[in-house]
Structure formats: structure tokens, C-alpha cells
Design a protein around this motif. Structure first.
Motif, short mmCIF file in Angstrom:
data_model
loop_
_atom_site.label_atom_id
_atom_site.label_comp_id
_atom_site.label_asym_id
_atom_site.label_seq_id
_atom_site.Cartn_x
_atom_site.Cartn_y
_atom_site.Cartn_z
N HIS A 1 0.83 -1.21 0.00
CA HIS A 1 0.00 0.00 0.00
C HIS A 1 0.87 1.26 0.00
O HIS A 1 0.57 2.23 -0.73
CB HIS A 1 -0.93 0.02 1.21
CG HIS A 1 -1.86 1.20 1.21
ND1 HIS A 1 -2.99 1.25 0.43
CD2 HIS A 1 -1.81 2.39 1.90
CE1 HIS A 1 -3.60 2.41 0.62
NE2 HIS A 1 -2.91 3.11 1.52
N GLY A 2 1.93 1.26 0.82
CA GLY A 2 2.81 2.42 0.86
C GLY A 2 3.41 2.73 -0.50
O GLY A 2 3.48 3.90 -0.92
N THR B 1 13.12 4.15 4.63
CA THR B 1 11.69 4.43 4.72
C THR B 1 10.96 3.15 5.10
O THR B 1 11.10 2.13 4.44
CB THR B 1 11.15 4.96 3.38
OG1 THR B 1 11.86 6.15 3.03
CG2 THR B 1 9.66 5.29 3.50
N SER B 2 10.21 3.22 6.18
CA SER B 2 9.48 2.06 6.69
C SER B 2 8.00 2.39 6.81
O SER B 2 7.61 3.57 6.88
CB SER B 2 10.04 1.65 8.05
OG SER B 2 9.33 0.56 8.59
N PHE C 1 5.25 6.21 -2.09
CA PHE C 1 6.41 6.27 -1.20
C PHE C 1 7.40 5.16 -1.55
O PHE C 1 7.00 4.03 -1.86
CB PHE C 1 5.97 6.12 0.26
CG PHE C 1 5.16 7.28 0.76
CD1 PHE C 1 5.78 8.40 1.27
CD2 PHE C 1 3.78 7.24 0.71
CE1 PHE C 1 5.03 9.47 1.74
CE2 PHE C 1 3.02 8.30 1.17
CZ PHE C 1 3.64 9.43 1.68
N GLU C 2 8.68 5.47 -1.50
CA GLU C 2 9.72 4.47 -1.79
C GLU C 2 10.01 3.69 -0.50
O GLU C 2 11.03 3.86 0.15
CB GLU C 2 10.97 5.15 -2.32
CG GLU C 2 10.77 5.82 -3.67
CD GLU C 2 12.04 6.44 -4.23
OE1 GLU C 2 13.11 6.25 -3.61
OE2 GLU C 2 11.96 7.10 -5.27
N VAL C 3 9.08 2.83 -0.15
CA VAL C 3 9.15 2.08 1.10
C VAL C 3 10.19 0.97 0.97
O VAL C 3 10.14 0.16 0.04
CB VAL C 3 7.77 1.48 1.46
CG1 VAL C 3 7.88 0.62 2.69
CG2 VAL C 3 6.75 2.60 1.66
N ASP C 4 11.12 0.92 1.92
CA ASP C 4 12.16 -0.12 1.91
C ASP C 4 11.66 -1.40 2.58
O ASP C 4 11.98 -2.50 2.13
CB ASP C 4 13.41 0.39 2.64
CG ASP C 4 14.09 1.53 1.89
OD1 ASP C 4 14.43 1.32 0.71
OD2 ASP C 4 14.26 2.61 2.48
N PHE C 5 10.89 -1.27 3.66
CA PHE C 5 10.43 -2.45 4.40
C PHE C 5 9.28 -2.05 5.32
O PHE C 5 8.96 -0.86 5.47
CB PHE C 5 11.57 -3.09 5.21
CG PHE C 5 12.41 -2.12 6.00
CD1 PHE C 5 11.96 -1.59 7.20
CD2 PHE C 5 13.67 -1.72 5.53
CE1 PHE C 5 12.73 -0.69 7.92
CE2 PHE C 5 14.45 -0.82 6.25
CZ PHE C 5 13.98 -0.31 7.45
#
Length: 594
Positions: free
Chosen positions: A411-412, A529-530, A417-421
Motif C-alpha cells: 500500500h505504501g 523508509t518504513s 512512497f519508496e518504502v524499503d520495508f
């Protein structure tokens, strides 16, 4: 000098109802001799399990009306109270938030309620809106609102039906009940570490339970009131401790720990416990959870405020139909059904009661249609058993929790958003899933019933390492007095090993994240980014290190259940992850050695 008299009151009580407006199916195991003549196999009697429809607000309403009637017949005053945590728990809350709870608690006649921690899962605003809709006061005597920002949309401080902390006196505001001309006081207390397990606004705080209790009792005595009842959302053990430490309380009506007092071995339900435990002259009661039972405590106060006599108990609220399976498809034969019904009707801890038609009408008209639509709305297919366990055991880790976290990452990223984990606490996932279709109701009502939003944030690798270790230390009481196993972390695109016996600060090993098809070491100084639930992102239960972030948590305007439903629709088929991201190596030595 104030002249006191005796006072006799019966109080019906519920707690931790968690939006269980509808009945639940519970399993009852009946003694062999009850069914010997109707369920014998080859002439031999067998212990028999049956399933019954239990509880729900319509049955609670009927039982309360009958209890009130009997109290008045016996010359007693009567009151009906709720010891907190009405929010969360089912699809009714996910869809309607506090509005449905307010309407239905009014309908069943609640006269006072304690503030529970789950009332504050989504901040103060929902409590404020709830208070605008209910006909009864909320007792929260250690909730300090003195620093509250009064420019908020709906501040709590002006609300006359919130009996909170009095900053000037250090006492709780209280409710006075006239009992045969004698004043009986009720005040409420809730857990002090609310900011650790819920999301109260930072401009309000919680004061010491013991300090507020002692000062409030002293204040009541100065005003000539010596008959005092506490409505508590502290948990059973804390209630017992409070009764041990603080003199002057006649009765503590509690919640939070879902403790079902009473001996239900006659129907094979729950653990055996005493109702109305007496500690230094203070009686402590609690009535389970999920609107399955109604507690009734009859207390006689002597003129000096001490407890002369106490009686009562919890009763399971059953319907009149019984089946051999929880789905209610396999019915008992008529003769056997009559035997079961007759036996249960004779039990003092069973109340077989009809549903209140007024409450049923409210549910049918305004709430059930939306819930039923969700229940028939198939989202995806679960292709294999997806077991959930909080702390990994000999059978492995949770299979469903990593998929939940994967849905947060999904979803992120969809939001740009460049979500890493992603990271999520195990307690936010509530059930295992069996193979077969999964509906919106399964997701929002059973799997992820807490209507808590997602947040994206940026944090350095060292803080991620610290948060993971802190959360697991908290979950397994490794060198700290933890708040429960629910804090154990599950992840997506992030893997690590936790070795319990290493020194503090060194227990997380092999910490890596997945990027562009490769596992890369998580660098302590690098910023990542989490995405997490609002509960985890705001540092609850061992995750405090996440508060030291590079970008403050930003709401994604999406609940956990909504994110998982979208992910499940996208996947169509849900199966267990093919790789374990967490290696948990428990201690082989005493924690005290660390």
C-alpha cells in the motif's frame, strides 16, 4: 457529625465487550451422566461437546432488565455499569467506529463506564465524539486534561459527562448514587501507561492509580461519604494489588484482562475461579469479555462503610438452540436437545434468555445490512493453512503476520512512497486462517479487527535495530518487565536473527533488507523508509527507538484491514511465505544473568 446508615445495592456489570453486539458460538462440554440415555454409543456414555449461541447486546439487555426487576422486588437499589473497552473487536467497529457503540450502549441501559485503553487506539477525538452521543458518564479519574489544547475540533475538558482528574485537588471526579437515602460514590481509574499501549493525544496524561485512589477516598471521607466503589480498567492482578494497598474501597468492578470469574466446570467452560474475591475487605469482580456474560454483584454496606455481605456471580447468556458443531449445521436430535436444555436451565451460572426486540431492531435497521454485505464479499482464496503465533515456537513463526506486513509495504508503494520495508507487532494480528475463501468481514472482523491506520516514516538503520531488539525484549521479558507477547515484530523486506543470550544492544544479528532482488546489509547510519501501523510507528511496547526518526510518521489514510484487503484482492490467492525472515534463538539460561 454525619450519621450513616446501611445501603444495599445490586450492580450488573460487563467489560471488554469490543463491539460484540451479536452472539458468539461457544463450546460447552457436558458431564457424561447428563446425556447418558440419549447420546450413548454401544451402551456406553461419552462426554459430549455442544455449541451454543452466547451473549450479544440483545441478550445482555434482557438479562439487565430482569436483574433490575429482581433487585427492586428485593428492596435493593440497582445499577448497570461497563468497565471499559467497548471499542474495536468486530466489523461493527471497523465500519461505524464509536457511533454504533454509543447507540447500543444507550439502548441496553449502561449507567456509567470506565475508560478502556482501546477507546484511545485512534486518539482522543473518537472518545470526544462518543461522549457527545452517550447518555451516561465515563469515569476516568486519573486522566489529566489540564494541559489539553482547547482549540481542538472537539476538546474533552468541557464535557460534563467525563469524570476525569481534578488537577487542583489531585482527586478523581466521582458520581454519587443515592442508595436508600445513603450516598454511594463511584469513580474510575485506568492504566497509567496508556501512552505505551494506546494513542492518547500528547496534551493529556495519566496520573498514578494509587495516588489518585488514596486522595479521592480521603476527599470523599471529608465530605461524609464512606461507601465507595471503583470502576476499573487496570486488569485483574492490578485490581487485587490496589485492594491490598488502598483502604476504603468496598468494591472494585474491573476489566482489561478478560477475567471470567466463577466456576464453570459444570459446563466445561473456561477456568475455575472465585467470584467476588475479597482482599482486605474490598471485593473484586470481573465478567469476562465480548458480551458473553453478565455479572451481578449484590453488596450490603454497613453504616461505617465496610462490606457486611456480598453475593452474586457471572452468568453465561445462552440462547435455546444447541448444535454439535460451531457452524450450527449439525443439530442435536430432539430428545437430546431437550436433555441439554433442561440440564443447562438448572445451572445457576447459565441464563437462557431471549433477545430484546428493541436492540435487535436497532441492529437490523442500521448496522447489520452493511456487515452482512461485507460477510458475503469474497476477497481472495487462502490456499493453505496460515497459522498465527506471536512468538516463534518449535513449529516456526507466524505465516499470516508477514503477509499482513507485506500488504503495508504494497500500500505504501502504491501511494508513491519508496518504502524499503515494513514492521508490525504480532498482537495486531488476531487469528490464523484456514484454507478457503476469505471475505471482507473475515479481514476486518477477525484477522485485523483493530481499526488503526498505517503510517510511513524515515529512520536510521541503528534505530531499526534498537527497536527490533526492544520489541522482542519486551515480548519475552528479556531483562525488562514486558507488557506482553504482542510486541514481537514481524517484517516484510527485512530479515534478522535475534539471539536472546547476547548482551543488550547486540541481540540483533544479520540485519538486512531486500532491494532490487538482493539482500543488502542494513547500515546503521543510512536512512530508510518504513511503514507500520500507527501503534508501532509511535513507539509502543518496546518500539520507542522509532520515535527518534528522520521523518515523523505520516498517515497513509488507510487502516490495516483496508490495506490487507486491497493486497488480497491484488494477489487473489494467499499462501505462506516461502522464506522465514526472522530467526528467533531463545535463551538457554536465566534472564537474570544478562
Amino acid at each position: 457529625m454525619t450519621r450513616h446508615a446501611q445501603a444495599r445495592i445490586t450492580i450488573a456489570h460487563i467489560n471488554d465487550t469490543h463491539s460484540h453486539f451479536e452472539p458468539s458460538a461457544i463450546r460447552l462440554t457436558l458431564p457424561e451422566d447428563v446425556l447418558m440415555h440419549s447420546l450413548s454409543v454401544d451402551g456406553k456414555a461419552h462426554e459430549t461437546t455442544v455449541y451454543a449461541s452466547c451473549g450479544g447486546f440483545a441478550r445482555v439487555s434482557t438479562a439487565v432488565k430482569e436483574a433490575r426487576k429482581q433487585a427492586y422486588i428485593n428492596g435493593r437499589e440497582f445499577m448497570f455499569v461497563h468497565a471499559g473497552d467497548c471499542f474495536q473487536g468486530t466489523l461493527f467497529f471497523s465500519l461505524f467506529k464509536g457511533q454504533a457503540n454509543a447507540r447500543l450502549l444507550n439502548a441496553i441501559g449502561v449507567e456509567a463506564m470506565a475508560l478502556g485503553n482501546h477507546e484511545l487506539d485512534m486518539g482522543n477525538a473518537l472518545v470526544a465524539d462518543f461522549l457527545d452521543q452517550v447518555d451516561f458518564p465515563m469515569l476516568a479519574g486519573n486522566w489529566d486534561l489540564s494541559q489539553e489544547d482547547q482549540t481542538k475540533r472537539n476538546p474533552l475538558q468541557p464535557k460534563s459527562n467525563l469524570l476525569a482528574y481534578q488537577h487542583e485537588t489531585g482527586c478523581a471526579r466521582y458520581l454519587l448514587k443515592d442508595v436508600q437515602g445513603e450516598p454511594v460514590a463511584l469513580f474510575g481509574l485506568t492504566i497509567e501507561n496508556m501512552d505505551k499501549i494506546a494513542n492518547p493525544d500528547p496534551d493529556t496524561s495519566f496520573r498514578s492509580v494509587v495516588d489518585v485512589a488514596e486522595k479521592t477516598i480521603d476527599e470523599l471521607h471529608r465530605h461524609g461519604v464512606n461507601k465507595i466503589i471503583l470502576l476499573s480498567h487496570l486488569g485483574y492482578e492490578r485490581d487485587l494489588e490496589l485492594a491490598e494497598k488502598v483502604a476504603g474501597l468496598g468494591l472494585i468492578i474491573g476489566g482489561h484482562t478478560h477475567t471470567m470469574q466463577g466456576d464453570f466446570t459444570n459446563v466445561g467452560y473456561g477456568k475455575k475461579d472465585q467470584y467476588a474475591v475479597n482482599v482486605n475487605g474490598t471485593c473484586v469482580v470481573q465478567a469476562g469479555c465480548n458480551a458473553l456474560a453478565l455479572g451481578q454483584v449484590s453488596i450490603d454496606f454497613a453504616a461505617d462503610g465496610s462490606v457486611e455481605q456480598v453475593s452474586g456471580g457471572n452468568q453465561l447468556l445462552l440462547g435455546r438452540q444447541f448444535t454439535l458443531d460451531a457452524t450450527r449445521n449439525e443439530h442435536l436430535d430432539p430428545d437430546c436437545h431437550e436433555v441439554v436444555k433442561h440440564y443447562l436451565q438448572q445451572q445457576p451460572n447459565i441464563n437462557m434468555c431471549a433477545k430484546d426486540p428493541v436492540v435487535e431492531h436497532i441492529l437490523n435497521l442500521d448496522y447489520r445490512p452493511a456487515v452482512r454485505e461485507r460477510q458475503t464479499n469474497q476477497v481472495a482464496e487462502v490456499t493453505e493453512s496460515l497459522r498465527h503465533v506471536r512468538v516463534p515456537d518449535s513449529h516456526g513463526a507466524s505465516a499470516i503476520a508477514p503477509l499482513v506486513v507485506e500488504s503495508f509495504v504494497h500500500h505504501g508503494r502504491q501511494m508513491g512512497f519508496e518504502v524499503d520495508f515494513g514492521i508490525h507487532n504480532a498482537g495486531g494480528v488476531r487469528t490464523s486462517l484456514n484454507p478457503g475463501p476469505i471475505s471482507s468481514a473475515d479481514i476486518a472482523g477477525r484477522l485485523l479487527p483493530f481499526a488503526i491506520g498505517l503510517m510511513v516514516y524515515q529512520v536510521r538503520g541503528a534505530k531499526v535495530r534498537e527497536a527490533l531488539e526492544g520489541a522482542i525484549d519486551n515480548a519475552v521479558d528479556n531483562g525488562v518487565e514486558g507488557t506482553g507477547t504482542g510486541s514481537f515484530p514481524y517484517t516484510a523486506h527485512l530479515r534478522f536473527t535475534y539471539r536472546c543470550c547476547l548482551p543488550k544492544g547486540q541481540r540483533i544479528e544479520k540485519l538486512a533488507y531486500f532491494k532490487e532482488g538482493n539482500w543488502l546489509p542494513l547500515e546503521d547510519d543510512a536512512v530508510y523508509t518504513s511503514v507500520s501501523s500507527g501503534y508501532t510507528a509511535t513507539g509502543k511496547e518496546g518500539y520507542q527507538a522509532l520515535l527518534d526518526c528522520e521523518m515523523a510518521p505520516l498517515s497513509l489514510d488507510c487502516t490495516m484491514a483496508e490495506a490487507f484487503e486491497n493486497y488480497a484482492r491484488y494477489q487473489q490467492k494467499l499462501c505462506a511465505p516461502r522464506e522465514d525472515l526472522i530467526t528467533y534463538i531463545p535463551c538457554e539460561c536465566d534472564h537474570a544473568d544478562h
